[in-house]
Motif scaffolding. Sequence first.
Motif, PDB file in Angstrom:
ATOM      1  N   GLU A   1       0.938  -1.236   0.005  1.00  0.00           N
ATOM      2  CA  GLU A   1      -0.165  -0.197  -0.133  1.00  0.00           C
ATOM      3  C   GLU A   1       0.950   1.150   0.063  1.00  0.00           C
ATOM      4  O   GLU A   1       2.040   1.087   0.421  1.00  0.00           O
ATOM      5  CB  GLU A   1      -1.023   0.089   1.263  1.00  0.00           C
TER       6      GLU A   1
ATOM      7  N   ARG B   1       0.714  -6.848  -4.413  1.00  0.00           N
ATOM      8  CA  ARG B   1      -0.093  -7.967  -3.402  1.00  0.00           C
ATOM      9  C   ARG B   1      -0.114  -9.167  -4.125  1.00  0.00           C
ATOM     10  O   ARG B   1      -0.531  -9.372  -5.446  1.00  0.00           O
ATOM     11  CB  ARG B   1      -1.594  -7.578  -3.024  1.00  0.00           C
TER      12      ARG B   1
ATOM     13  N   GLU C   1      -1.681 -11.692  -4.416  1.00  0.00           N
ATOM     14  CA  GLU C   1      -3.073 -12.332  -4.522  1.00  0.00           C
ATOM     15  C   GLU C   1      -3.312 -13.631  -4.720  1.00  0.00           C
ATOM     16  O   GLU C   1      -2.915 -14.264  -5.455  1.00  0.00           O
ATOM     17  CB  GLU C   1      -4.076 -11.383  -5.151  1.00  0.00           C
TER      18      GLU C   1
ATOM     19  N   THR D   1      -5.627  -7.485  -9.238  1.00  0.00           N
ATOM     20  CA  THR D   1      -4.164  -7.771  -9.870  1.00  0.00           C
ATOM     21  C   THR D   1      -3.331  -7.806  -8.732  1.00  0.00           C
ATOM     22  O   THR D   1      -3.547  -7.506  -7.727  1.00  0.00           O
ATOM     23  CB  THR D   1      -4.127  -6.735 -11.026  1.00  0.00           C
TER      24      THR D   1
ATOM     25  N   GLU E   1      -4.229   7.399  -2.736  1.00  0.00           N
ATOM     26  CA  GLU E   1      -4.378   7.353  -1.222  1.00  0.00           C
ATOM     27  C   GLU E   1      -4.063   8.867  -0.678  1.00  0.00           C
ATOM     28  O   GLU E   1      -3.439   9.853  -0.977  1.00  0.00           O
ATOM     29  CB  GLU E   1      -3.639   6.412  -0.406  1.00  0.00           C
TER      30      GLU E   1
ATOM     31  N   GLU F   1     -15.735  -3.486  -3.741  1.00  0.00           N
ATOM     32  CA  GLU F   1     -15.183  -2.474  -3.156  1.00  0.00           C
ATOM     33  C   GLU F   1     -14.262  -1.744  -4.187  1.00  0.00           C
ATOM     34  O   GLU F   1     -13.716  -2.244  -4.995  1.00  0.00           O
ATOM     35  CB  GLU F   1     -14.081  -2.833  -2.069  1.00  0.00           C
ATOM     36  N   LEU F   2     -14.605  -0.326  -4.269  1.00  0.00           N
ATOM     37  CA  LEU F   2     -13.955   0.335  -5.009  1.00  0.00           C
ATOM     38  C   LEU F   2     -12.908   1.307  -4.233  1.00  0.00           C
ATOM     39  O   LEU F   2     -11.963   1.758  -4.749  1.00  0.00           O
ATOM     40  CB  LEU F   2     -14.889   1.430  -5.742  1.00  0.00           C
TER      41      LEU F   2
ATOM     42  N   GLU G   1      -8.139   8.033   6.394  1.00  0.00           N
ATOM     43  CA  GLU G   1      -7.534   7.796   5.164  1.00  0.00           C
ATOM     44  C   GLU G   1      -8.786   7.566   4.130  1.00  0.00           C
ATOM     45  O   GLU G   1      -9.562   7.130   4.357  1.00  0.00           O
ATOM     46  CB  GLU G   1      -6.928   6.261   5.439  1.00  0.00           C
TER      47      GLU G   1
HETATM   48  N1  GAP Z   1      -3.957   1.725   2.680  1.00  0.00           N
HETATM   49  C1  GAP Z   1      -5.142   1.080   2.896  1.00  0.00           C
HETATM   50  C2  GAP Z   1      -5.570   0.199   1.689  1.00  0.00           C
HETATM   51  O1  GAP Z   1      -4.647  -0.411   1.059  1.00  0.00           O
HETATM   52  P1  GAP Z   1      -7.125  -1.592   0.899  1.00  0.00           P
HETATM   53  O2  GAP Z   1      -8.738  -1.684   1.147  1.00  0.00           O
HETATM   54  O3  GAP Z   1      -6.564  -2.687   1.149  1.00  0.00           O
HETATM   55  O4  GAP Z   1      -6.778  -0.346   1.893  1.00  0.00           O
HETATM   56  C3  GAP Z   1      -7.479   0.144  -1.108  1.00  0.00           C
HETATM   57  O5  GAP Z   1      -6.985  -1.177  -0.629  1.00  0.00           O
HETATM   58  C4  GAP Z   1      -7.627   0.152  -2.462  1.00  0.00           C
HETATM   59  O6  GAP Z   1      -6.954  -0.406  -3.234  1.00  0.00           O
HETATM   60  C5  GAP Z   1      -9.061  -0.785  -2.715  1.00  0.00           C
HETATM   61  O7  GAP Z   1     -10.341  -0.205  -2.478  1.00  0.00           O
HETATM   62  C6  GAP Z   1      -9.025  -1.179  -4.150  1.00  0.00           C
HETATM   63  O8  GAP Z   1      -9.404  -0.172  -4.902  1.00  0.00           O
HETATM   64  C7  GAP Z   1      -7.532  -1.149  -4.378  1.00  0.00           C
HETATM   65  N2  GAP Z   1      -6.971  -2.544  -4.343  1.00  0.00           N
HETATM   66  C8  GAP Z   1      -6.576  -3.270  -3.293  1.00  0.00           C
HETATM   67  N3  GAP Z   1      -6.075  -4.457  -3.541  1.00  0.00           N
HETATM   68  C9  GAP Z   1      -5.942  -4.567  -4.973  1.00  0.00           C
HETATM   69  C10 GAP Z   1      -5.819  -5.221  -6.088  1.00  0.00           C
HETATM   70  N4  GAP Z   1      -5.238  -6.484  -5.707  1.00  0.00           N
HETATM   71  N5  GAP Z   1      -6.140  -5.126  -7.361  1.00  0.00           N
HETATM   72  C11 GAP Z   1      -6.540  -4.062  -7.492  1.00  0.00           C
HETATM   73  N6  GAP Z   1      -6.882  -2.998  -6.739  1.00  0.00           N
HETATM   74  C12 GAP Z   1      -6.503  -3.258  -5.391  1.00  0.00           C
END
Ligand code: GAP
Length: 444
Positions: A152, A184, A186, A196, A203, A268-269, A308
């Motif tokens: 992040e 990440r 994932e 992805t 942020e 979630e967006l 945040e």
């Molecule tokens: N700093 C807080 C944080 O990172 P999060 O809910 O884990 O919070 C925030 O991530 C946003 O980042 C998500 O709402 C999404 O839009 C985006 N996001 C998180 N993981 C993602 C992934 N693997 N691929 C694309 N977008 C991702």
Amino acid sequence: MASDSQKTRDLDDMQKLVSLAKRRGFVFQSSEIYGGINACWDYGPLGIELKLNIKQAWWNSMTRRPDIEGLDAAILMHPLVWKASGHVDGFTDPLVDCKKCKNRFRADQIDTSKGCPSCKGELTEPRNFNLMFKTFMGPVEEDAAVVYLRPETAQGIYVNFLNVHTAARKKVPFGIAQIGKAFRNEITPGNFIFRTREFEQMEMQYFVKPGSDDEWMASWKERRLQWYLDHGFRRENLQFHQHGKGELAHYAKAAFDIQYKFPFGWQELEGIHNRTDFDLGRHQEFAKKSLEYFDEHTKEKFLPYIIETSAGCDRSLLACLCDAYREEGEGDDLRVVLKFHPKLAPVKVAFLPLSKKEELTGPTQRLQQEFVEDMVTQYDETASIGKRYRRQDEIGTPLCVTFDFDSLNDKKVTVRHRDTMAQDRVDLTQLKDYVRQKLKNFSN
Ligand code: GAP
């Protein structure tokens, strides 16, 4: 009344969007000529314009206010950052493997009592899998050299809190905004660019006095929803989801997601979190350096709370494509149109000579040249004018300017509007003002 075939239809099948995105140059599979690499995507000529427009719109909305500053922190950070943040110990998903087909699943996303969702085979016991990508800094691959690709962008902001506060002479409440890549590993990526392993985040961390946090949380929640509405997203496709006790991240006092209604469901967006003083407190402890703020006015010392707002750029882009996508008519009359807000549209105006004859192509290209410094334009002289309009509809170009034989005499051009398909005849001397006005005073 409109017949069924004339009715506007929304996107019902992600595959239609994936194929349009590839065909028209929005998004390509990464390393495609080698068979691709799972969950990595490349942005093509139109995709990068759309992405830049989204980032610029977000950046402007954040930093063109006196209380928010920008930052661009490095992706590689001191490994202790991730110990302090809780990511080394806690940024894990429970992973199960199917003993038969070898597929992997997140244990929290399936009913493990029913066995493998693909083949009903027996599953392994869940084990925690850390989502951070590891690499080594320097030439020696040893434990002491381990660094992480940031999962992040937020932590780059927290560790720079004092630097920005001092350098920009900011008083609490103030915010720091950043756009950048995050990574990440994932377990279950998918749904095109929705989840992805490499993605971009937008942020903003807003530092407030403890006690005022609930009010700021409510205010940022509304502002962030409004941002999507201001950029053409349909209200009925957006909703808040409040995290219940069991869902809250270890650092959060309260959390709301802005969810979007994707063809594969509400997802979630963006996350809006009240992170309290958890992050600054942990960095203060691990770095052994006070991060307290001194309020000159009240002579109080305190650790600010953080509100945040964390949006995914790629996810916003996917939602933007889904929201803009419409189909009208059927068969040969099918019109696929991306009704982007003009601010986000990758191409703003297309210049089209009615025929390929030099007497029309020359003046059309010269006319286009008058616009190229101000906005992204296209020029197209191939195929019939109807087909060319359809092509521009499919990439979401708000206006088409057609130069025809009459234009040579009356010094006027036809401006065709993407959404209504209405056409206006506009004097060449007025064209620039007309285009600027139409792009600015857009409503859908
Ligand atoms: N700093 C807080 C944080 O990172 P999060 O809910 O884990 O919070 C925030 O991530 C946003 O980042 C998500 O709402 C999404 O839009 C985006 N996001 C998180 N993981 C993602 C992934 N693997 N691929 C694309 N977008 C991702």
